[in-house]
Design a protein around this motif. Structure first.
Motif, PDB file in Angstrom:
ATOM      1  N   ILE A   7       0.845  -1.204   0.000  1.00 37.99           N
ATOM      2  CA  ILE A   7       0.000   0.000   0.000  1.00 37.99           C
ATOM      3  C   ILE A   7       0.878   1.251   0.000  1.00 37.99           C
ATOM      4  N   ASP A   8       1.915   1.274   0.826  1.00 37.95           N
ATOM      5  CA  ASP A   8       2.819   2.428   0.868  1.00 37.95           C
ATOM      6  C   ASP A   8       3.481   2.662  -0.486  1.00 37.95           C
ATOM      7  N   GLN A   9       3.913   1.582  -1.125  1.00 41.47           N
ATOM      8  CA  GLN A   9       4.554   1.711  -2.440  1.00 41.47           C
ATOM      9  C   GLN A   9       3.569   2.223  -3.486  1.00 41.47           C
ATOM     10  N   VAL A  10       2.341   1.723  -3.447  1.00 40.33           N
ATOM     11  CA  VAL A  10       1.319   2.164  -4.402  1.00 40.33           C
ATOM     12  C   VAL A  10       1.006   3.644  -4.172  1.00 40.33           C
ATOM     13  N   LYS A  11       0.903   4.064  -2.923  1.00 44.82           N
ATOM     14  CA  LYS A  11       0.674   5.483  -2.612  1.00 44.82           C
ATOM     15  C   LYS A  11       1.778   6.339  -3.225  1.00 44.82           C
ATOM     16  N   ASN A  12       3.017   5.913  -3.043  1.00 43.84           N
ATOM     17  CA  ASN A  12       4.150   6.666  -3.589  1.00 43.84           C
ATOM     18  C   ASN A  12       4.115   6.718  -5.109  1.00 43.84           C
ATOM     19  N   GLU A  13       3.770   5.602  -5.740  1.00 38.59           N
ATOM     20  CA  GLU A  13       3.697   5.562  -7.210  1.00 38.59           C
ATOM     21  C   GLU A  13       2.630   6.517  -7.735  1.00 38.59           C
ATOM     22  N   TYR A  14       1.436   6.467  -7.146  1.00 35.69           N
ATOM     23  CA  TYR A  14       0.365   7.352  -7.619  1.00 35.69           C
ATOM     24  C   TYR A  14       0.677   8.820  -7.328  1.00 35.69           C
ATOM     25  N   ALA A  15       1.318   9.102  -6.209  1.00 33.87           N
ATOM     26  CA  ALA A  15       1.714  10.486  -5.904  1.00 33.87           C
ATOM     27  C   ALA A  15       2.711  10.978  -6.944  1.00 33.87           C
ATOM     28  N   ARG A  16       3.650  10.118  -7.288  1.00 29.31           N
ATOM     29  CA  ARG A  16       4.663  10.481  -8.299  1.00 29.31           C
ATOM     30  C   ARG A  16       4.001  10.748  -9.650  1.00 29.31           C
ATOM     31  N   LYS A  45      -9.207   2.728  -4.662  1.00 26.50           N
ATOM     32  CA  LYS A  45      -9.658   1.430  -5.169  1.00 26.50           C
ATOM     33  C   LYS A  45      -8.538   0.390  -5.100  1.00 26.50           C
ATOM     34  N   ALA A  46      -7.317   0.811  -5.387  1.00 26.39           N
ATOM     35  CA  ALA A  46      -6.172  -0.102  -5.314  1.00 26.39           C
ATOM     36  C   ALA A  46      -5.958  -0.573  -3.877  1.00 26.39           C
ATOM     37  N   ILE A  47      -6.048   0.340  -2.925  1.00 22.56           N
ATOM     38  CA  ILE A  47      -5.878  -0.026  -1.515  1.00 22.56           C
ATOM     39  C   ILE A  47      -6.946  -1.031  -1.109  1.00 22.56           C
ATOM     40  N   SER A  48      -8.160  -0.805  -1.554  1.00 18.60           N
ATOM     41  CA  SER A  48      -9.247  -1.741  -1.254  1.00 18.60           C
ATOM     42  C   SER A  48      -8.930  -3.129  -1.801  1.00 18.60           C
ATOM     43  N   GLU A  49      -8.440  -3.183  -3.019  1.00 19.07           N
ATOM     44  CA  GLU A  49      -8.106  -4.469  -3.641  1.00 19.07           C
ATOM     45  C   GLU A  49      -6.914  -5.131  -2.949  1.00 19.07           C
ATOM     46  N   ILE A  50      -5.925  -4.339  -2.552  1.00 14.21           N
ATOM     47  CA  ILE A  50      -4.763  -4.885  -1.840  1.00 14.21           C
ATOM     48  C   ILE A  50      -5.228  -5.498  -0.525  1.00 14.21           C
ATOM     49  N   THR A  51      -6.097  -4.794   0.185  1.00 16.42           N
ATOM     50  CA  THR A  51      -6.618  -5.275   1.456  1.00 16.42           C
ATOM     51  C   THR A  51      -7.364  -6.592   1.289  1.00 16.42           C
ATOM     52  N   LYS A  52      -8.056  -6.738   0.164  1.00 17.12           N
ATOM     53  CA  LYS A  52      -8.798  -7.982  -0.121  1.00 17.12           C
ATOM     54  C   LYS A  52      -7.887  -9.120  -0.557  1.00 17.12           C
ATOM     55  N   ILE A  68      -2.935  -2.149 -13.015  1.00 12.97           N
ATOM     56  CA  ILE A  68      -4.190  -1.392 -13.047  1.00 12.97           C
ATOM     57  C   ILE A  68      -4.240  -0.476 -14.264  1.00 12.97           C
ATOM     58  N   ALA A  69      -3.122   0.148 -14.599  1.00  8.93           N
ATOM     59  CA  ALA A  69      -3.076   1.039 -15.763  1.00  8.93           C
ATOM     60  C   ALA A  69      -3.378   0.282 -17.047  1.00  8.93           C
ATOM     61  N   ASN A  70      -2.916  -0.947 -17.128  1.00 10.48           N
ATOM     62  CA  ASN A  70      -3.101  -1.741 -18.344  1.00 10.48           C
ATOM     63  C   ASN A  70      -4.422  -2.493 -18.399  1.00 10.48           C
ATOM     64  N   ASP A  71      -5.058  -2.689 -17.237  1.00 12.17           N
ATOM     65  CA  ASP A  71      -6.286  -3.483 -17.205  1.00 12.17           C
ATOM     66  C   ASP A  71      -7.099  -3.118 -15.969  1.00 12.17           C
ATOM     67  N   LYS A  72      -8.120  -2.280 -16.174  1.00 14.20           N
ATOM     68  CA  LYS A  72      -8.930  -1.809 -15.046  1.00 14.20           C
ATOM     69  C   LYS A  72      -9.783  -2.913 -14.425  1.00 14.20           C
ATOM     70  N   THR A  73      -9.834  -4.095 -15.032  1.00 13.82           N
ATOM     71  CA  THR A  73     -10.615  -5.178 -14.426  1.00 13.82           C
ATOM     72  C   THR A  73      -9.985  -5.679 -13.133  1.00 13.82           C
ATOM     73  N   TRP A  74      -8.746  -5.253 -12.843  1.00 16.46           N
ATOM     74  CA  TRP A  74      -8.155  -5.569 -11.537  1.00 16.46           C
ATOM     75  C   TRP A  74      -8.960  -4.893 -10.419  1.00 16.46           C
ATOM     76  N   ILE A  75      -9.644  -3.815 -10.759  1.00 25.00           N
ATOM     77  CA  ILE A  75     -10.468  -3.069  -9.794  1.00 25.00           C
ATOM     78  C   ILE A  75     -11.892  -3.577  -9.916  1.00 25.00           C
ATOM     79  N   SER A  76     -12.372  -4.249  -8.877  1.00 32.07           N
ATOM     80  CA  SER A  76     -13.676  -4.923  -8.957  1.00 32.07           C
ATOM     81  C   SER A  76     -14.846  -3.966  -9.148  1.00 32.07           C
TER      82      SER A  76
END
Length: 79
Positions: A7-16, A45-52, A68-76
């Motif tokens: 989650i921390d890494q994803v936060k950093n990526e999206y912030a960047r 949405k990514a955090i929600s999916e990571i938690t699941k 997620i960028a390549n395929d939004k179906t990762w997000i339910s």
């Protein structure tokens, strides 16, 4: 990978990405949403999916963001 670390890494990526100068194109092609708002929504949405456990086999936040960028179906609940 540890979900909290992912989650921390994803936060950093999206912030960047959201603060990147390359987002000028995003602003030129959309008028209803800012890049920051778009990536905040994706992050949530990514955090929600990571938690699941959706991304338990991923090795880094960058992998999650790229998937997620390549395929939004990762997000339910992607609309």
């Amino acid at each position: 990978m540890n979900r909290d670390k992912l989650i921390d890494q994803v936060k950093n990526e999206y912030a960047r990405i959201a603060s990147s100068e390359s987002q000028q194109h995003f602003c030129q092609t959309t008028t209803d949403i800012t890049p920051e708002a778009y990536y905040e929504d994706l992050l949530s949405k990514a955090i929600s999916e990571i938690t699941k456990g959706t991304f338990d086999n991923f090795k880094s936040g960058e992998e999650v963001v790229n998937a997620i960028a390549n395929d939004k179906t990762w997000i339910s609940d992607w609309k």
